[in-house]
Design an enzyme around this catalytic site. Structure first.
Site, PDB file in Angstrom:
ATOM      1  N   ASP A 131      50.807  32.573  18.839  1.00 25.23           N
ATOM      2  CA  ASP A 131      49.124  31.771  19.444  1.00 25.23           C
ATOM      3  C   ASP A 131      47.983  32.877  18.863  1.00 25.23           C
ATOM      4  OD1 ASP A 131      50.194  28.632  19.303  1.00 25.23           O
ATOM      5  OD2 ASP A 131      48.908  29.191  21.997  1.00 25.23           O
ATOM      6  N   CYS A 190      59.227   4.042  14.707  1.00 24.21           N
ATOM      7  CA  CYS A 190      58.427   3.804  16.034  1.00 24.21           C
ATOM      8  C   CYS A 190      56.741   4.586  16.108  1.00 24.21           C
ATOM      9  CB  CYS A 190      58.902   4.822  16.695  1.00 24.21           C
ATOM     10  SG  CYS A 190      58.859   5.008  18.238  1.00 24.21           S
ATOM     11  N   CYS A 197      48.707   6.473  24.155  1.00 23.70           N
ATOM     12  CA  CYS A 197      48.092   7.668  24.771  1.00 23.70           C
ATOM     13  C   CYS A 197      46.646   6.682  24.975  1.00 23.70           C
ATOM     14  CB  CYS A 197      47.400   8.119  22.970  1.00 23.70           C
ATOM     15  SG  CYS A 197      46.153   8.594  23.302  1.00 23.70           S
ATOM     16  N   CYS A 239      48.440  17.410  28.865  1.00 23.62           N
ATOM     17  CA  CYS A 239      48.311  15.745  28.798  1.00 23.62           C
ATOM     18  C   CYS A 239      49.973  15.798  28.319  1.00 23.62           C
ATOM     19  CB  CYS A 239      47.462  14.965  28.704  1.00 23.62           C
ATOM     20  SG  CYS A 239      48.282  13.294  27.992  1.00 23.62           S
ATOM     21  N   CYS A 242      52.420  11.757  24.784  1.00 25.90           N
ATOM     22  CA  CYS A 242      52.803  11.044  24.198  1.00 25.90           C
ATOM     23  C   CYS A 242      54.388  12.028  23.917  1.00 25.90           C
ATOM     24  CB  CYS A 242      51.792  12.073  22.853  1.00 25.90           C
ATOM     25  SG  CYS A 242      51.060  12.658  22.799  1.00 25.90           S
ATOM     26  N   CYS A 246      58.024   9.520  24.358  1.00 24.07           N
ATOM     27  CA  CYS A 246      59.023   9.850  22.669  1.00 24.07           C
ATOM     28  C   CYS A 246      60.291   9.604  22.807  1.00 24.07           C
ATOM     29  CB  CYS A 246      58.440  10.738  22.213  1.00 24.07           C
ATOM     30  SG  CYS A 246      59.240  11.384  20.657  1.00 24.07           S
TER      31      CYS A 246
HETATM   32  S1  SF4 Z   1      57.073   8.553  20.040  1.00 24.74           S
HETATM   33 FE1  SF4 Z   1      57.907  10.335  18.993  1.00 24.74          FE
HETATM   34  S2  SF4 Z   1      59.505   8.542  17.615  1.00 24.74           S
HETATM   35 FE2  SF4 Z   1      57.205   7.419  17.957  1.00 24.74          FE
HETATM   36  S3  SF4 Z   1      55.859   8.037  16.477  1.00 24.74           S
HETATM   37 FE3  SF4 Z   1      55.348   9.009  17.973  1.00 24.74          FE
HETATM   38  S4  SF4 Z   1      56.496  11.582  18.068  1.00 24.74           S
HETATM   39 FE4  SF4 Z   1      58.089   9.493  16.550  1.00 24.74          FE
HETATM   40  S1  SF4 Z   2      48.537  14.184  24.670  1.00 22.75           S
HETATM   41 FE1  SF4 Z   2      48.743  13.105  23.601  1.00 22.75          FE
HETATM   42  S2  SF4 Z   2      48.835  11.027  24.636  1.00 22.75           S
HETATM   43 FE2  SF4 Z   2      47.606  12.700  25.063  1.00 22.75          FE
HETATM   44  S3  SF4 Z   2      45.846  12.642  25.033  1.00 22.75           S
HETATM   45 FE3  SF4 Z   2      46.051  13.440  23.118  1.00 22.75          FE
HETATM   46  S4  SF4 Z   2      46.911  13.003  22.159  1.00 22.75           S
HETATM   47 FE4  SF4 Z   2      46.544  11.266  23.519  1.00 22.75          FE
END
Ligand code: SF4
Ligand code: SF4
Length: 356
Positions: A131, A190, A197, A239, A242, A246
């Protein structure tokens, strides 16, 4: 030009140093130059002005280490287990930030590998980066065969998911690359992360940081637009939504194994026993000393006192939308009426108390 040295002994050194995965990629220019430039030009990096600097270096590690021929990429896994039910009024912390500061943890071991290689190849240069240097680390990791980049823009290693922290050693040593050069698409059709989000920050393979709760709570130093308040939900720092949704992170048979990233749960200053959250009521009352105590040895120290208290005000407001809590409401009213409060904190409290 000398022929590349075999990669396996170098990968073994990385494993010896405790890294969960490692790979080698040829140092070269990025294929993501147009998309990076378009992202920056549209201002989606928000207040992260440093991303505008050293773009040429970011796009080619040979600008960082002249005559670099290889990048050694390492990954640490951190614990992505589902959270136990958290106490009421919890302000959640992104999982990567719950342990001790990963920069320190990784850097020490990366330097060990680097020093070892330096003693083996004294005529070569090795530069360890966690980083601290402008490197498109997910791209080099994918190029080294560590996985593919998901639509949420994070690296997914197919067998262990995306709960990964990355580090690199840029070197003039030519090493046999480990990646096939093929781009893996881990997503297919997917769209779970996009759908989940809370602030609609994701378009496939791009995140608008100015909408992302992770950016807003950690990097954004001014007022958070009220249109994002409800999307912040319980998140006081970062956060994980996402990644939580997955499919590569479920089932958690692998993420339940011992993480290499040491867990850390300070029970001071309102932190819950699992270390996953802070009580937002406690954070509202924090002084600079409390913040320092709570964030000692943590990568959360990136968030200044006014920022973390601003976040706590917003999360407290979200709680009050769902359930009445007289103490919390009165504290927000008090902050809203207190002219000695920093504008960042007070303005958020005014917005919330006027709204409810
Ligand atoms: S949840 Fe995971 S597998 Fe599905 S679109 Fe997002 S990154 Fe790709
Ligand atoms: S961390 Fe992922 S789910 Fe959370 S606000 Fe950012 S892009 Fe959206």
């Amino acid at each position: 030009m000398t022929s590349p040295v075999p990669s396996q002994p170098i990968l073994d050194h990385c494993l010896d140093a405790g890294f969960a995965a490692s790979g080698i990629v040829v140092a070269g220019s990025s294929r993501h130059e147009p998309s990076l430039n378009a992202w920056l030009e549209s201002g989606q990096h928000g207040e992260m002005g440093w991303l505008e600097r050293n773009v040429d270096v970011r796009l080619d590690p040979r600008q960082l280490v002249p005559d670099a021929r290889s990048v050694i990429v390492v990954a640490d896994r951190y614990d992505g287990s589902p959270d136990v039910p958290l106490p009421p009024r919890s302000g959640r912390i992104a999982r990567y930030a719950r342990g001790r500061d990963y920069h320190t943890h990784m850097k020490k071991r990366l330097h060990q590998v680097s020093d070892r290689l330096q003693s083996m190849y004294p005529g070569e240069t090795f530069r360890a980066c966690v980083d601290t240097a402008p490197i498109l680390e997910r791209e080099v990791a994918a190029g080294a065969g560590l996985g593919g980049i998901g639509k949420h823009t994070l690296l997914i290693e197919p067998s262990v998911g995306s709960w990964l922290l990355l580090g690199e050693i840029v070197t003039t040593l030519a090493i046999e690359p480990t990646g096939s050069g093929e781009q893996i698409d881990p997503c297919g059709s997917c769209t779970r992360c996009i759908d989940a989000c809370p602030t609609d920050a994701i378009t496939p393979w791009s995140v608008d940081a100015t909408r992302c709760v992770s950016y807003l709570t950690i990097e954004h130093r001014s007022a958070i637009d009220p249109s994002f308040h409800s999307g912040m939900g319980e998140w006081i720092f970062g956060c994980d939504i996402c990644q939580e949704v997955c499919p590569h992170n479920q089932p958690t048979n692998l993420t339940a194994s011992t993480p290499t990233h040491e867990a850390y749960a300070a029970r001071t200053s309102g932190r819950d026993e699992s270390g996953a959250s802070f009580d937002v009521g406690a954070v509202l009352d924090w002084t600079e000393e409390d913040r320092r105590e709570a964030f000692t040895t943590s990568s959360m120290k990136r968030a200044k006192l006014d920022m973390i208290r601003r976040n706590a005000v917003i999360v407290a407001g979200n709680y009050l939308q769902a359930a009445e809590d007289e103490d919390l409401r009165n504290r927000l009213i008090e902050i809203a009426g207190d002219e000695t409060e920093p504008a960042l904190v007070r303005d958020a409290a005014i917005e919330i108390t006027c709204r409810s």
